[in-house]
Design an enzyme around this catalytic site. Structure first.
Site, PDB file in Angstrom:
ATOM      1  NE  ARG A  38       2.597  68.091  81.576  1.00 38.61           N
ATOM      2  CZ  ARG A  38       2.489  66.783  81.347  1.00 38.61           C
ATOM      3  NH1 ARG A  38       1.787  66.025  82.142  1.00 38.61           N
ATOM      4  NH2 ARG A  38       3.084  66.236  80.312  1.00 38.61           N
ATOM      5  CB  VAL A  85       0.200  51.795  76.460  1.00 39.40           C
ATOM      6  CG1 VAL A  85       1.275  52.758  75.974  1.00 39.40           C
ATOM      7  CG2 VAL A  85      -0.560  51.202  75.271  1.00 39.40           C
ATOM      8  CE  LYS A  99       0.207  66.721  76.178  1.00 36.18           C
ATOM      9  NZ  LYS A  99       1.431  66.228  76.813  1.00 36.18           N
ATOM     10  CG  ASN A 100       0.368  63.866  72.899  1.00 40.56           C
ATOM     11  OD1 ASN A 100       0.956  64.498  73.770  1.00 40.56           O
ATOM     12  ND2 ASN A 100      -0.510  62.928  73.190  1.00 40.56           N
ATOM     13  CB  CYS A 151       2.146  62.324  83.528  1.00 37.27           C
ATOM     14  SG  CYS A 151       1.009  63.706  83.327  1.00 37.27           S
ATOM     15  NE  ARG A 156       8.316  59.556  77.725  1.00 37.40           N
ATOM     16  CZ  ARG A 156       9.459  58.886  77.736  1.00 37.40           C
ATOM     17  NH1 ARG A 156      10.316  59.033  78.723  1.00 37.40           N
ATOM     18  NH2 ARG A 156       9.759  58.057  76.750  1.00 37.40           N
ATOM     19  NE  ARG A 210       5.400  58.663  80.363  1.00 38.64           N
ATOM     20  CZ  ARG A 210       4.686  59.703  79.942  1.00 38.64           C
ATOM     21  NH1 ARG A 210       3.836  59.549  78.960  1.00 38.64           N
ATOM     22  NH2 ARG A 210       4.794  60.885  80.498  1.00 38.64           N
ATOM     23  N   PRO A 211      10.911  54.730  79.931  1.00 38.49           N
ATOM     24  CG  PRO A 211      11.889  52.624  79.738  1.00 38.49           C
ATOM     25  CD  PRO A 211      10.618  53.306  80.136  1.00 38.49           C
ATOM     26  CB  ILE A 212      14.557  57.794  76.506  1.00 41.88           C
ATOM     27  CG1 ILE A 212      15.818  58.019  77.337  1.00 41.88           C
ATOM     28  CG2 ILE A 212      13.463  58.745  76.937  1.00 41.88           C
ATOM     29  CD1 ILE A 212      16.476  59.364  77.065  1.00 41.88           C
ATOM     30  CG  ASP A 213      15.860  51.747  78.128  1.00 46.12           C
ATOM     31  OD1 ASP A 213      16.081  52.840  78.681  1.00 46.12           O
ATOM     32  OD2 ASP A 213      15.735  50.683  78.761  1.00 46.12           O
ATOM     33  CG  ASP A 240      -2.499  60.046  76.075  1.00 43.24           C
ATOM     34  OD1 ASP A 240      -1.969  59.446  77.026  1.00 43.24           O
ATOM     35  OD2 ASP A 240      -1.881  60.853  75.365  1.00 43.24           O
TER      36      ASP A 240
END
Length: 414
Positions: free
Chosen positions: A395, A325, A19-20, A114, A90, A119-122, A303
């Site tokens: 998912r 993490v 998936k990832n 989730c 996400r 889990r920002p996208i900075d 994970d």
């Protein structure tokens, strides 16, 4: 899902596509123009369906046959992603880099996913700004534009974020000149993305020391690539075999991708045989306790942390699991405790006092990997376990009920 536990799993299964890895390589299609990207070994999952919805909303036509998806990309695509789709996942943020590179503008609502903490996208946005993008965030929506092409330059990630690495690699595909990204994520999914970019004509050089060099191109072309096997799914089934004291073989995997977990299992006294593309686990009475700290690859994967905690809940002694993490990754602990586990959480550390047996109970999957942990705990527990909110599990795990049945488990979907 309803599980009658206590049955040792036996048999052979094949790992699904990852998936990832599939989600970012699917996003590569957004870099095409009047061309086709063909992907093989794509798993059938909710998140994959969401990504198909997203690229179709942006103007891409898709054809799916079993585990093969063809993305037919027209001359023009849309640059605005619908909020209703983006909020589901996400990984929708992976459209940011390729759409900006191709259309010179993108409108993307901040994505969902989730509930495992911030889990920002900075880092994604910081890198794009350094490449010349102008970015504004208004009412939870990212507006990014660039005057002409993005500019290739040297970037350094403050943290080896997988998503930021992927977004910036795709953005660099059409940048002017050469982009060098330092301190990138080193997960196997990054190699799969690099191969996919190469297959459409983008020169990519990965450096073993945590860097990548990408030369921007004028035009991409059609290509074909295969999604790598899912290391997290394979590792979950390995733990299911160990927890139920069964003997199972997982085929079509890359054992090197789960080295960190195998090393910890070896330390804990698990028995397994590793071949080139498969792993067989053998019964052991109880694992020995171990200490684990999650880290970016090649460290122990976050994970796999909930599933490993489930396995250690039956170990003969006290284990320590530190999460470095993601925040909020221990939501599953209170659910496992309902099944008789003895897990105490102190900030980012779980202290797991092993018990002799788990008892079936009614529990709730709080997120994708928590759901997987509860399933393998239910397989090992005495009596019946009922897991609510299985939507999270779909998912990331393709046909998990059918695979478990093929290994002799008594599971049914309610």
């Amino acid at each position: 899902m309803k599980i009658q536990g206590g049955i040792p799993l036996k048999g052979t299964i094949k790992a699904q596509g990852a998936k990832n890895a599939a989600l970012p390589v699917m996003a590569v299609c957004l870099l095409l123009k009047n061309a086709t990207l063909t992907l093989n070994n794509v798993p059938d999952l909710y998140d994959i369906s969401t990504m198909i919805e997203l690229v179709e909303a942006l103007g891409v036509k898709t054809e799916r046959t079993k585990d093969v998806i063809k993305f037919n990309v027209p001359d023009e695509i849309n640059f605005e992603a619908p909020e209703s789709i983006v909020r589901k996942m996400r990984a929708s943020s992976l459209a940011l880099g390729p759409v900006l590179a191709r259309c010179k503008k993108v409108i993307l609502p901040l994505p969902g996913g989730c509930s495992i903490g911030s889990r920002p996208i900075d880092l994604h946005l910081k890198g794009l700004k350094q490449m010349g993008a102008e970015i504004e965030i208004k009412n939870g929506v990212v507006y990014a534009t660039t005057k002409g092409k993005l500019r290739g330059r040297r970037l350094y990630l403050d943290f080896p974020s997988v998503g930021a690495t992927e977004n910036l690699m795709m953005a660099a595909a059409f940048a002017q000149g050469e982009t060098i990204i330092e301190n990138i994520a080193r997960e196997p999914e990054i190699d799969n993305l690099a191969d996919t970019l190469r297959c459409i004509g983008v020169p990519v050089e990965l450096e073993g020391t945590g860097g990548v060099r990408i030369r921007g191109i004028e035009y991409s072309h059609s290509g074909t690539e295969r999604v790598i096997p899912d290391r997290i799914e394979a590792a979950t089934y390995i733990l299911a075999g160990i927890m139920t004291r069964g003997q199972i073989t997982i085929n079509d995997i890359i054992p090197a991708h789960i080295d960190a977990m195998l090393a910890k299992l070896e330390e804990a006294g698990a028995r397994f045989k590793i071949k080139k593309n498969s792993i067989t686990v053998y019964p052991v009475k109880r694992l020995k306790p171990v200490s684990i700290k999650t880290l970016p690859f090649p460290g122990f994967p976050t994970d796999m942390q909930p599933q490993m905690a489930a396995a250690l809940s039956l170990a003969n002694g006290t284990s320590m699991v530190e999460e470095s993490v993601f925040q909020s990754r221990f939501l599953y602990a209170q659910e496992l405790n309902r099944m008789g586990a003895d897990i105490k959480i102190s900030r980012d550390v779980a202290v797991i006092n092993g018990v002799e047996k788990l008892q079936g109970a009614s529990v709730r999957a709080t997120d994708l990997r928590a759901g997987a942990a509860l399933i393998i705990a239910g397989l090992a527990a005495k009596g019946e376990t009922i897991i609510e909110d299985m939507v999270h599990v779909w998912r990331g795990y393709e046909a998990i009920d059918e695979k478990l049945k093929s290994l002799g488990a008594k599971v049914e979907l309610a």
